[in-house]
Design a protein around this motif. Structure first.
Motif, PDB file in Angstrom:
ATOM      1  N   GLU A 637       0.814  -1.214   0.000  1.00 24.59           N
ATOM      2  CA  GLU A 637       0.000   0.000   0.000  1.00 24.59           C
ATOM      3  C   GLU A 637       0.850   1.268   0.000  1.00 24.59           C
ATOM      4  OE1 GLU A 637      -4.160  -0.050   2.059  1.00 24.59           O
ATOM      5  OE2 GLU A 637      -2.847  -1.396   3.186  1.00 24.59           O
ATOM      6  N   TRP A 667      -9.709  -9.276  -6.267  1.00 27.80           N
ATOM      7  CA  TRP A 667      -8.639  -8.279  -6.156  1.00 27.80           C
ATOM      8  C   TRP A 667      -8.001  -8.026  -7.531  1.00 27.80           C
ATOM      9  CZ3 TRP A 667      -3.414  -8.809  -7.288  1.00 27.80           C
ATOM     10  CH2 TRP A 667      -2.670  -7.643  -7.060  1.00 27.80           C
ATOM     11  N   SER A 670     -10.017  -5.820  -9.414  1.00 27.43           N
ATOM     12  CA  SER A 670     -10.204  -4.480  -8.851  1.00 27.43           C
ATOM     13  C   SER A 670      -9.091  -3.520  -9.249  1.00 27.43           C
ATOM     14  CB  SER A 670     -10.286  -4.563  -7.320  1.00 27.43           C
ATOM     15  OG  SER A 670      -9.002  -4.808  -6.774  1.00 27.43           O
ATOM     16  N   ALA A 679      -1.352  -4.072  -3.107  1.00 23.25           N
ATOM     17  CA  ALA A 679      -2.003  -5.226  -2.489  1.00 23.25           C
ATOM     18  C   ALA A 679      -1.562  -5.296  -1.038  1.00 23.25           C
ATOM     19  CB  ALA A 679      -1.615  -6.511  -3.206  1.00 23.25           C
ATOM     20  N   SER A 680      -2.469  -5.733  -0.192  1.00 26.37           N
ATOM     21  CA  SER A 680      -2.148  -5.900   1.223  1.00 26.37           C
ATOM     22  C   SER A 680      -3.263  -6.741   1.832  1.00 26.37           C
ATOM     23  CB  SER A 680      -2.092  -4.544   1.937  1.00 26.37           C
ATOM     24  OG  SER A 680      -3.387  -3.959   1.924  1.00 26.37           O
ATOM     25  N   ASN A 682      -5.117  -5.794   4.127  1.00 26.55           N
ATOM     26  CA  ASN A 682      -6.229  -4.848   4.213  1.00 26.55           C
ATOM     27  C   ASN A 682      -7.084  -4.811   2.964  1.00 26.55           C
ATOM     28  OD1 ASN A 682      -6.892  -3.380   6.362  1.00 26.55           O
ATOM     29  ND2 ASN A 682      -5.222  -1.878   6.118  1.00 26.55           N
ATOM     30  N   LEU A 683      -6.381  -4.658   1.819  1.00 23.13           N
ATOM     31  CA  LEU A 683      -7.103  -4.541   0.550  1.00 23.13           C
ATOM     32  C   LEU A 683      -7.814  -5.855   0.225  1.00 23.13           C
ATOM     33  CD1 LEU A 683      -4.517  -2.455  -1.504  1.00 23.13           C
ATOM     34  CD2 LEU A 683      -6.747  -1.718  -0.665  1.00 23.13           C
ATOM     35  N   ARG A 686     -10.916  -5.878   2.182  1.00 19.96           N
ATOM     36  CA  ARG A 686     -11.905  -4.990   1.578  1.00 19.96           C
ATOM     37  C   ARG A 686     -12.598  -5.719   0.417  1.00 19.96           C
ATOM     38  NH1 ARG A 686      -9.598   0.670  -0.095  1.00 19.96           N
ATOM     39  NH2 ARG A 686      -8.691   0.564   1.999  1.00 19.96           N
ATOM     40  N   CYS A 687     -11.815  -6.464  -0.356  1.00 18.63           N
ATOM     41  CA  CYS A 687     -12.410  -7.257  -1.445  1.00 18.63           C
ATOM     42  C   CYS A 687     -13.392  -8.276  -0.879  1.00 18.63           C
ATOM     43  CB  CYS A 687     -11.324  -7.967  -2.252  1.00 18.63           C
ATOM     44  SG  CYS A 687     -10.449  -6.853  -3.358  1.00 18.63           S
TER      45      CYS A 687
END
Ligand code: ZN
Ligand code: ZN
Ligand code: ZN
Length: 1005
Positions: A637, A667, A670, A679-680, A682-683, A686-687
């Motif tokens: 990120e 992801w 996205s 990418a993480s 976290n992300l 979120r996905c």
């Protein structure tokens, strides 16, 4: 058993067995098993027969570890392309590949075998390499399959397949027989630790400390010939180098022909023992040289162009060798002295300068990096002190020799960026070695018969390809235009042997097509191992003679081919040869319109795109693809590369096991893959949230389709309610966009559009306002069937549209859709929806018409919310909306009439809508900004421009009585059996549902 029958039970609430909780980590493997048992890939091939073809030719990942996020992105994108092309009506086979030969695996196996390797026969070592690669082919296969990538995983291509290896050799012979290949001494990057030549791509830059030395080269030719002012004087030049170990190979000093040079009289030493010498250096660098060499004073004696220095001669500082003054335009004026020490064996520029001046490029640094003296330049009994030392150890010894001879003017350490080996991370050197090359200037013919060079034809072919993003074209063009000849040999064993016999007498190869074919056949039969195990006399025909010198003694070449040559011939070994692909590829080569796509990371402009282009241009006269797409890098990120030490890596396999392969896929969809991507953990989470919302939308859609039988219940498009028609128009618009984005590989736009559609159009609007109709109307009513017809079309279309991305979930939804006779067993065997099949009209006009309704709705929602804030109502059904429009003769909004009241009531989710036409000024007075001036202004304009938008929206408490069943406030409510306060609409619905008014506490029938 006497409980009161409940009115609530007469509502038709959504029901579906489609589970709310996805349990992806558990359920995805089950679906994979199902796909395997139905032989889905084979079914797709059968279904594709007779369709136009689309070929995504896979670039093979290197099989030496588990997959990382970059691999998942790469294969995910490819899977989107293959699946979307398939669903768009193409036959799109996908044969995944694996790159198996080469140094990284050989080194791993070396480490594993240790000293044992030395006693092992070559075939056993090859077998160990093969097993190592196969282990990771199997692992990566299972990992790519786990994230739902379709393809011929049961039979991928591997560059170590016997047939592939035979094809690679055959491609090499193609180059050899067509005259592209030569053997030459040439400096290449060389790792003295791994004892091998390295490709450009195998070199990485890191900081390294080198000695930086200024060395005096004394002029031996006539100084007066350079400038009359120097006649009769003792003159030297100064060279600067950071590789003193190359000085024994120094053969020339290069000057820039156009630079100004000066002859400086320089003073050194202190006042007691001052000394002056005359040095030639570039004028622009003179001041810096004076500082670095600690000249106490300088005086310019002469100034002249560098071209004056061509063919001057100098004495080598410690060897018995004359050094030639040469000219070269790569000499720069930003570092050094403008006089460049030139060792043709140890630098690419030096080498080419050497070719121009006929200098000997023989290399006296051996494969392990030990320096040896040129016997022709050393007339002493004892060898020099540096003889036999490793290059790094030779440096201080050579510096000491320079000092001893008074040739060292300055010495310091320099920390600079320096090439290192990608495997062992040790510094590499440039070293002239005997290598096999493909000559970039080889003469070739264009398709029209005109003459050109290999390099030029490759550049011309680049122009015929679509490069996406477009900058790729310039990038690869520059690389091809400036690259040196392609060094294709490696001094290792894990790879395809350069299976050529060399004449012992003249060192030239036998080039005999019949012999070559027989070796290809042997490789096909017995594998590459046969080159090491079969004696020469069993391969070479009896009485073979050298075509050049008549020699009869031959040795087998032991080098192997560059792995980029291996993978670069995949179009030949796979696309042109695989039974499943060859007809398609032939069509492409005949320019029948078939698209052949290569899709890899942006670094492949110098890798696979590059090597594939060269091999195909040489052997077929054309590029191997007509479309090349490139992806950026996956970063964290903060925009940093992922690494073990930072601990910021995202492992796609771990994400699949914890959150689901579908989340990895989502992801991938996205991100805008043409840029670098973040990418993480976290992300990914979120996905997963987005996924849950999408899944719930699907579940709600399916729930509302309970009991719907498309063949029996569908309503004709013309008879649908206006709101339902509007939603079909939106769905058609979405479908058109999504199909366009699939074709343009704009997956992130699909991701956003589908999410917006699910959240904004469906959850927050359509599915919400439909609740009244769906729950309270009789299932057989036209109104409810109109909604279900549209919900069915939306669900059907959406399921197909997301299938390339949400491959697991779309197929799961497919199982729960209302049954239709003859439908495909999997969504993946189905096609994308046809926009005109969803809605027959062009949606643009209808959607435009509805824009005003949504503007009014927005205003109404504000008013309702204000009432709620004032605690005047709880639910919006407790209010009525009044629209006040101006009385006018110029017309009204299309929906502002009594015909559309029920539709407005529905989309506003209120109990009642009222439309009144009154005097414009009356409305204006009611508006917040309606002061007298405004009114005068409006009034003045009245009759000139119709002020259609002069209106007022008011929310009021609903009149009537709350229906106990539908909760609408209705003008008429009555008892329905024991049920009190049932509105007329509901009692009619109950009749239609054959629910008689219950008379007692017995359950209603
Ligand atoms: Zn190395
Ligand atoms: Zn010969
Ligand atoms: Zn009712």
């Amino acid at each position: 058993m006497s409980s009161a029958p409940e009115l609530k039970a007469t509502l038709t609430l959504p029901y579906t067995a489609f589970p709310m909780k996805a349990n992806l980590p558990q359920n995805e493997p089950l679906r994979l098993k199902r796909w395997a048992s139905m032989r889905l890939y084979e079914e797709l091939r059968k279904a594709g027969q007779g369709r136009p073809a689309y070929l995504l030719h896979d670039g093979p990942p290197y099989a030496n570890g588990p997959i990382h996020l970059g691999h998942a992105l790469n294969k995910g994108l490819k899977d989107f392309v293959v699946k979307s092309k398939t669903m768009a009506g193409y036959d799109a086979p996908y044969v995944p590949g694996f790159d198996c030969h080469g140094l990284p695996i050989e080194i791993k196996v070396d480490e594993h075998l240790g000293r044992k390797k030395l006693e092992m026969p070559v075939p056993d070592v090859l077998e160990a390499c093969r097993a190592y690669a196969q282990k990771f082919v199997d692992l990566q296969t299972s990992q790519f399959e786990r994230i739902g990538c379709f393809g011929r995983w049961s039979k991928p291509y591997k560059t170590m397949d016997r047939a592939y290896e035979a094809h690679t050799l055959e491609a090499f012979y193609g180059f050899l027989e067509k005259g592209f290949v030569f053997r030459g001494l040439k400096p290449v990057y060389w790792c003295i630790h791994d004892r091998t030549a390295l490709a450009e791509a195998e070199v990485e830059y890191a900081m390294h400390t080198s000695p930086s030395v200024y060395v005096r080269y004394q002029l031996t030719s006539d100084p007066g010939a350079i400038d009359p002012a120097l006649a009769g004087k003792q003159v030297s030049t100064i060279i600067w180098t950071t590789t003193p170990w190359t000085l024994p190979a120094s053969l020339a000093v290069a000057f820039h022909p156009d630079f100004e040079y000066v002859a400086l009289e320089a003073t050194t030493g202190d006042s007691c023992c001052e000394q002056t010498s005359i040095y030639i250096v570039a004028a622009d660098l003179a001041a810096q040289v004076a500082v670095d060499c600690k000249f106490s004073a300088t005086k310019e004696l002469a100034r002249f162009k560098g071209s004056q220095l061509e063919h001057t001669t100098y004495q080598h500082p410690f060897l018995d060798r004359s050094i030639l003054g040469v000219l070269a335009t790569y000499v720069t004026a930003d570092t050094g002295t403008g006089a460049v020490h030139t060792a043709p064996a140890h630098g690419m520029d030096d080498f080419y300068t050497g070719v121009r001046y006929n200098l000997d490029p023989t290399c006296r640094v051996d494969a392990t990096g030990h320096v040896h003296v040129d016997p022709a330049a050393w007339n002493h009994a004892a060898p020099p002190a540096f003889e036999g030392l490793k290059v790094w150890a030779a440096n201080p010894v050579i510096i000491a020799m320079l000092e001893e001879r008074g040739a060292l003017l300055a010495s310091a350490d320099l920390n600079h960026s320096y090439p290192h080996c990608w495997r062992c991370h040790k510094p590499v050197i440039y070293r002239a070695t005997e290598q096999w090359f493909i000559g970039m200037e080889t003469p070739v013919k264009r398709a029209d018969g005109s003459e050109t060079t290999f390099r030029q034809l490759a550049v011309e072919e680049i122009d015929k390809v679509i490069w996406d993003p477009a900058w790729g074209k310039e990038r690869i063009t520059n690389m091809i235009a400036t690259r040196p000849d392609w060094c294709i040999s490696r001094q290792r064993i894990w790879g395809v042997p350069i299976a050529v016999f060399m004449c012992e007498k003249c060192n030239k190869p036998i080039i005999d097509p019949a012999l070559n074919r027989s070796i290809v056949d042997r490789f096909q039969r017995e594998g590459i191992e046969s080159w090491a195990t079969t004696p020469t006399e069993d391969i070479l025909p009896a009485g073979a003679k050298c075509a050049h010198c008549g020699g009869t003694e031959f040795r087998k070449e032991t080098d192997i081919l560059d792995v980029w040559f291996d993978s670069g011939t995949s179009w030949y070994a796979v696309a042109e040869s695989d039974p499943e692909l060859k007809e398609i590829y032939k069509g492409f080569q005949q320019n029948n319109g078939t698209e052949v796509l290569y899709l890899e990371g942006g670094d492949q402009h110098r890798g696979w795109f590059h090597s594939s282009l060269l091999t195909s241009v040489a052997l077929r006269g054309r590029a191997p693809y007509n479309h090349v797409a490139t992806a950026g890098w996956t970063l964290d990120e903060q925009g940093r590369a992922m690494s073990k030490s930072l601990g910021n890596g995202v492992d796609p396999v771990d994400i699949a096991n914890r959150l689901g392969g579908e989340i990895v896929r989502l992801w991938v969809a996205s991100v805008d893959f043409r840029e670098d991507m973040a990418a993480s953990e976290n992300l990914m989470k979120r996905c997963a949230d987005i996924y849950r919302k999408l899944r719930n939308t699907f579940r709600f859609l399916l729930g509302n389709l309970n009991g719907f039988e498309p063949l029996r219940d569908q309503i004709a498009e013309a008879d649908l309610l206006p709101l339902d028609r509007y939603m079909l128009a939106r769905t058609r618009e979405l479908t058109e966009n999504v199909l366009g984005w699939y074709a343009a590989f704009e997956f992130h736009r699909i991701y956003h559009a589908i999410n917006d559609f699910a959240v904004i159009d469906l959850s927050n609007f359509y599915l919400d306002v439909l609740k009244d109709r769906m729950y309270t109307f009789a299932p057989t009513s036209k109104e409810r069937l109109s909604a279900q017809t549209v919900l069915w079309k939306i669900t059907e279309a959406l399921t197909r549209l997301v299938a390339p991305i949400l491959s697991f979930t779309a197929d799961e939804v497919w199982d729960y859709l209302p049954k239709v006779e003859g439908r495909e067993a999997s969504v993946h065997l189905a096609q994308f929806p046809k926009p005109e099949g969803i809605f027959s009209e062009d949606p643009a006009a209808l959607l435009k018409k509805w824009e005003t309704i949504f503007e009014f709705r927005k205003e109404a929602l504000v008013e309702i919310e204000a009432m709620r804030q004032r605690k005047e109502i709880g639910k919006s059904l407790e209010c009525k909306i009044r629209f006040l429009f101006r009385k006018s003769s110029e017309g009204t909004h299309w929906f502002a009439d009594s015909k559309h009241l029920l539709m407005l009531k529905e989309i506003l989710n209120v109990s009642e809508v009222e439309i009144l036409y009154i005097d414009q000024n009356e409305i204006l007075k009611m508006l917040p900004h309606g002061n007298d001036d405004d009114i005068k202004l409006w009034a003045a304009n009245d009759g000139i421009e119709p002020q259609l938008d002069v209106h007022k929206v008011t929310a009021l408490p609903a009149s009537g009585t709350k229906c106990a069943r539908c909760w609408n406030y209705m003008p008429e409510v009555a008892d329905y059996g024991i049920w009190q306060n049932v509105c007329t609409r509901c009692s009619e619905a109950l009749h239609e549902m054959h629910i008689d008014p219950p008379q007692s506490t017995e359950a209603a029938q």
